[in-house]
Every structure is written in C-alpha cells, then in structure tokens.
Scaffold this active site. Structure first.
Site, mmCIF file in Angstrom:
data_model
loop_
_atom_site.group_PDB
_atom_site.id
_atom_site.type_symbol
_atom_site.label_atom_id
_atom_site.label_comp_id
_atom_site.label_asym_id
_atom_site.label_seq_id
_atom_site.Cartn_x
_atom_site.Cartn_y
_atom_site.Cartn_z
ATOM 1 N N GLY A 83 85.021 49.576 89.844
ATOM 2 C CA GLY A 83 84.002 50.345 89.132
ATOM 3 C C GLY A 83 82.617 49.787 89.380
ATOM 4 O O GLY A 83 82.274 49.355 90.486
ATOM 5 N N SER A 84 81.800 49.777 88.343
ATOM 6 C CA SER A 84 80.377 49.436 88.501
ATOM 7 C C SER A 84 80.128 48.021 88.987
ATOM 8 O O SER A 84 79.018 47.699 89.431
ATOM 9 C CB SER A 84 79.645 49.666 87.177
ATOM 10 N N VAL A 85 81.121 47.146 88.893
ATOM 11 C CA VAL A 85 80.969 45.799 89.448
ATOM 12 C C VAL A 85 80.612 45.881 90.928
ATOM 13 O O VAL A 85 79.884 45.037 91.471
ATOM 14 C CB VAL A 85 82.274 44.993 89.227
ATOM 15 N N ASN A 86 81.090 46.930 91.597
ATOM 16 C CA ASN A 86 80.846 47.094 93.029
ATOM 17 C C ASN A 86 79.374 47.372 93.351
ATOM 18 O O ASN A 86 78.944 47.230 94.504
ATOM 19 C CB ASN A 86 81.689 48.245 93.569
ATOM 20 N N LYS A 87 78.601 47.776 92.353
ATOM 21 C CA LYS A 87 77.185 48.061 92.591
ATOM 22 C C LYS A 87 76.443 46.806 93.049
ATOM 23 O O LYS A 87 75.393 46.897 93.699
ATOM 24 C CB LYS A 87 76.550 48.635 91.324
#
Length: 590
Positions: A296-300
């Site tokens: 999820g947003s950790v990949n940003k």
C-alpha cells in the site's frame, strides 16, 4: 578270491575315508578361509551390540548470551526383543508381558503398548525416548534381559515460546525441522559417536569385556542478533494488538540501522516449541519473512525517492492534485475526497496522496519505477537465508498493463514481505545504502569467545542527499500527516503508513472487508539507530494504519530506544503533538 575282495573293500573304505577327509578339509577351508569374514560378522552380530551416541546439539543464544535453545541429558530406553525369545530366557519364565509389567510403572507407560514392542521380531526397538534421567537410572538398575538405557540429549527452550517462529524446533531425533534450527542444522547437530559392547546369550552385558567408544563431537553454539528483551516487548505488544483490533494476526521487525542485525522478529499468534501438535501452520510460520502482502502507501517512499534521485522533482515542487484520476478504464482516488488543490511533493508524502504520487510516477515512467522497486529489494530474497523466505511478487515490466504504473506506484499490484518493507526504511535511514539483514551474530569457539559472522552485503540504492530528503518528508508524515499516532515521546520519528486490501488466495480480486495495516519507520530521524516495521493482518475494529499500526509501532519503537539507551532528540518529558488526532502522544514508560 578272498584276498581280492578284501582289497576292494579296503579300496572303497580308503576312498570313503579320503572323500570324508577331503570334505572336512574343504569345510575347514570354507569356514576358516573362504567364508571367514561372513562367520566373523555373524559372531559379532550375536555377541556385539553397536549403539549410536548422539552428539550434544549446539545451543542458541540471544545477543547478550542468554540461552534460547539448549539440549539437556535425557534417558532413552531400548530393547532387543529377540533376546526374550532365547531358550535360556524362556526357561527362566521371562516373557515380554512380564518385562512390560515391570517397566510400565517406572516409565509411566501402558503395559500392553510395551508388550507389543517387546514381541517384535527385531533386534532393536525404542521403548521410550528422551525420558527423565531418573527413569533411565531406575530401568538400568532392574537389569532386565534385552533391555538397555542410552543417554540422549533432549532439546529444551529456557525462554519458552520466545522467538519460537524464528528459532524453530527439532524432531524426536534432534534434527532441525523449522526456523534457525533447520537453517543451521548441519552446524548445530555435531557428529554422532558410537559405543560397542559384548553381551551374553541372555542379553546381559559382559562386565569384563572392554567397551569400545568413539565419542560424539558436539555441535557448535550460535549467537543470534535477537535481543530477548526487545523480542519480548514486541511479542507482548503484538498479542495485545491482535486482541484490541480483533485481528487475525500481527507481525513486527526491529533492525539495527548500522549493522542490519535483526533485534526482534515476532508474530502473533505464536506457539510453544514443546507443544507443536497443539499449534497450526499460521502460528508456526515466521510470517514476517514467509508471507507477502501488498504494502500500500508504504510504497510511495520508493516512488518519490526514485523521482528525487532521477532529478525529476524536488521536495518543494508543487503539483495540482485532484481527488481522482482516470487511467484507462480505472479511476484512482485519494482516501479522502477533496477539491483540486496544490500540494508539494513533501505534502503528497505526508498526506499520503494517491493521485499526487501517481502524477509523480507518470514523470518517472515504467522502466525507471521498475528499476527502483528492484533496487529497494522487491522481487528477490534478502539474503537472510531463513527457511521459507519469500521473494515477494513483482511482475516483470514487460508484462505491465496500462494501469500497472499507477497501481504499483501506490503499493498495489506488487507484494512484499514485512522484512522487505523494513529494508526500504533501513535503506533511507542508512543514507541510501541497503544493508543485508542478518539473524546470526557469530558462533562460539572452543575458547568461549564469539567468532563474528560474515559482514553483511551492502549496496548503494540512492544518494545520501535523496535519502536525507525522503527522511525529512517521512518526519512530516509523523509530525503533521497520517502517522501522528506513531510518534514517540522525546524523539523525532520518520515513517509511513500503509493500508491495503488483502488479495484473494483463491482467485483474482480482493477479500471483501479484509485489510492489512502497516507502519514502518526509523528514529531518531536526525541520526537513525533503529528501524521498526509492523503490520496488522485483517483488523476488524478499525483498519486504517494510522490508528492501528501507528500506535503499535510507537510502543515497540519507544521500548527499543529506551532499552538501547539511544539519546533522545528533545529534552526528556516533552511530547510530540498529533495534529491529526488533536491529542498528545507518548511512548511507553521505560
């Protein structure tokens, strides 16, 4: 005539004599020369008994020398059932049933089960393994025909279930079956020895006969990087979080930024290594390295770090961000609806804007995004070497569809282990250098000193300047963004939330209502010492990472910094405000 007959008789008798003498001579040659080895082996099988002397299995210690797994002497009772079939034993009135009746109360076993084993048509059966030494001594004192006692080490875990999924367990033969017990089995097992004794026909040992012994070589002792205090704190926090959020499970990893050493690796629920049969596969797996999920947003963090490294954006560059974005047939949305607004790259990170991140990814392009996702460790194993470790799932760029770029940029369409996610933040915290994680600190030599393990592999992923810029953005996530509840009193913390739906295991799409909430970060932000990554599997009482994984991260990070005596960023007693929640957040005492 008579003389002729007598002569013929003498000739026949002589021929018979010579034939008999030749047969005896041939038999002697056959026994003593041709088949000598065969008869020698037969004699040894009838009078000599070989027994394996198990080697002491090496111990596993935590980083401070406290034992986590060790072997203690135990007794194994065995029998030669064929001895009970010999005439002398039968004439003495000794039967399998009578021997079983004497052994049962001493060994705490059923008579019938023992009798069945004693009736077997074989020279060797186990009657009981890894029994208390007192039981073995009592059985030996009974001097029952055909029954013997061996000393055999039994594996025990002084800390109980602490780090059970990491340590693993052994089988009845002291062979490593899971975890580090399996990974390092060849080092821990040692080399078995051998004992040979001479026995009388009744099965009793001949006391005057010498016993040949080839001693066993003990296995090596290993020192792990695990800190039992941090491990306990992590397991305790995870167990309470599973209950609080009515979750299926939760996992956490704590890593030393400078060395890559894993200080804690835990999952709840867990199991007791002495009670394997009472646990299921989910509880036994070291899910932090074996199970994958969409980050999820950790990949940003990867997407924005890549764009910064390529010189495509700056932290202060402003994008005009709508609350939805159309790519092909798919519409992407931000978590919370908002009018079209100006957001800097730093704000896109702190507010975890899907649309802003996708706009940045568009400038980066498919090939570059794929390259950086690989550089940060997705799609390949970390080198930890742990049994069952997953490489994650990263589709080759040649197979990307029209929506793969925006999807992967925000952490979907790609899967990683919690350890891989933790390594992304370790890389940012270590000035852009990836450090191979390790669970092994070294081995213990004969002199009692630790021989260090091989130095971890290191490789440059992004420049120190890019890493510093991303780290500053991640501090903003905690200070004024979605990660407010991950703050730790007295320390500047950088990190990122991640909330993602759980992919279906039976077909395409996602499991309805099932989410994975995660938070990963480091502290102190100005000189990172520790990385902590946590995930909550299928929380049912709230699933947003900021309010589930965030507080869990804060508790584990707070304890770790205190335990390792890491100097605070601010004077003791100050707390970091949580603007998003409108309250003060503090780490745990002590």
């Amino acid at each position: 005539m008579m003389r002729a007959r007598s002569s013929r008789r003498l000739s026949v008798l002589l021929a018979l004599y010579l034939l008999l003498t030749g047969g005896i001579a041939w038999r002697l040659v056959s026994v003593q020369v041709v088949s000598a080895q065969e008869y020698r082996d037969l004699a040894q099988r009838q009078t000599l008994r070989d027994y394996e002397l198990p080697a002491r299995r090496g111990r596993l210690y935590d980083r401070m020398g406290d034992p986590l797994a060790m072997s203690l002497p135990a007794s194994t009772v065995y029998a030669d059932p064929r001895v009970l079939q010999e005439d002398a034993v039968v004439r003495a009135g000794i039967t399998p049933e009578s021997v079983a009746a004497e052994l049962a109360p001493v060994m705490g076993m059923e008579e019938e089960g023992l009798a069945d084993r004693l009736r077997a048509d074989t020279h060797f059966v186990y009657l009981g393994r890894q029994l208390p030494r007192g039981v073995g001594q009592a059985v030996a004192a009974m001097t029952l025909p055909g029954v013997g006692v061996l000393e055999e080490p039994a594996r025990t875990y002084p800390a109980g279930g602490l780090a059970a999924q990491v340590i693993g367990f052994v089988g009845i033969d002291n062979t490593g079956l899971a975890g580090l017990e399996h990974q390092h089995d060849s080092v821990l097992a040692g080399q078995a020895g051998r004992a040979r004794s001479e026995r009388a026909p009744g099965g009793l040992m001949i006391g005057a006969a010498p016993i040949e012994i080839e001693p066993a070589a003990p296995g090596a002792d290993l020192v792990l990087t695990i800190d039992r205090h941090i491990q306990f704190a992590a397991e305790d926090a995870l167990t309470r979080a599973v209950k609080q959020f009515d979750a299926k499970g939760a996992s956490a990893i704590v890593i030393d930024v400078a060395t890559g050493e894993v200080l804690a690796m835990a999952s709840a629920p867990s199991f007791e290594p002495d009670e394997i049969s009472g646990s299921d596969d989910y509880a036994r797996r070291n899910r932090a390295v074996t199970d994958v999920y969409e980050p999820g947003s950790v990949n940003k963090v990867i997407t924005i770090a890549a764009a910064l490294e390529e010189g495509l954006v700056t932290p202060d560059e402003v994008f005009r961000v709508p609350d939805r974005f159309q790519v092909g047939s798919k519409t992407f949305r931000d978590t919370h609806s908002h009018p079209e607004t100006d957001m800097s790259v730093s704000e896109i990170m702190s507010q975890s804007s899907n649309i802003g991140t996708i706009q940045i990814a568009d400038q980066l392009g498919e090939e570059a995004l794929y390259e950086y996702v690989q550089r940060f460790g997705y799609g390949s194993k970390t080198g930890l070497g742990f049994p069952g470790e997953s490489a994650g799932l990263l589709p080759d760029v040649s197979n990307w569809s029209a929506t793969s770029l925006p999807t992967i940029a925000i952490g979907h369409g790609v899967s990683a282990t919690l350890l891989q996610v933790a390594e992304v933040f370790q890389t940012i915290a270590a000035d852009g250098q990836w450090v191979q994680p390790t669970l092994l600190r070294g081995s213990v030599g004969a002199d009692g000193r630790i021989r260090p393990a091989e130095s971890p592999r290191r490789q440059r992923v992004v420049s120190p300047g890019t890493a510093e810029a991303v780290a500053d953005m991640l501090v903003g996530v905690v200070e004024s963004g979605t990660g407010g509840q991950a703050a730790v009193a007295g320390y500047n913390v950088g990190g990122k939330t991640g909330t993602a739906r759980k992919p279906s295991q039976t077909g395409p799409g996602y499991v309805e209502g099932a989410y994975i909430s995660s938070f990963a970060g480091f502290a102190p932000a100005e000189n990172p010492a520790v990385v902590v990554a946590v995930m909550v599997d299928e929380p049912k009482r709230g699933y947003y990472a900021g309010s589930t994984a965030g507080p869990l991260f804060s508790e584990i990070m707070g304890f770790t910094l205190s335990h390792r005596r890491v100097a605070p960023s601010e004077p003791e007693g100050q707390a970091s405000a949580d603007p998003a929640a409108g309250e003060m957040t503090r780490g745990p005492a002590g």
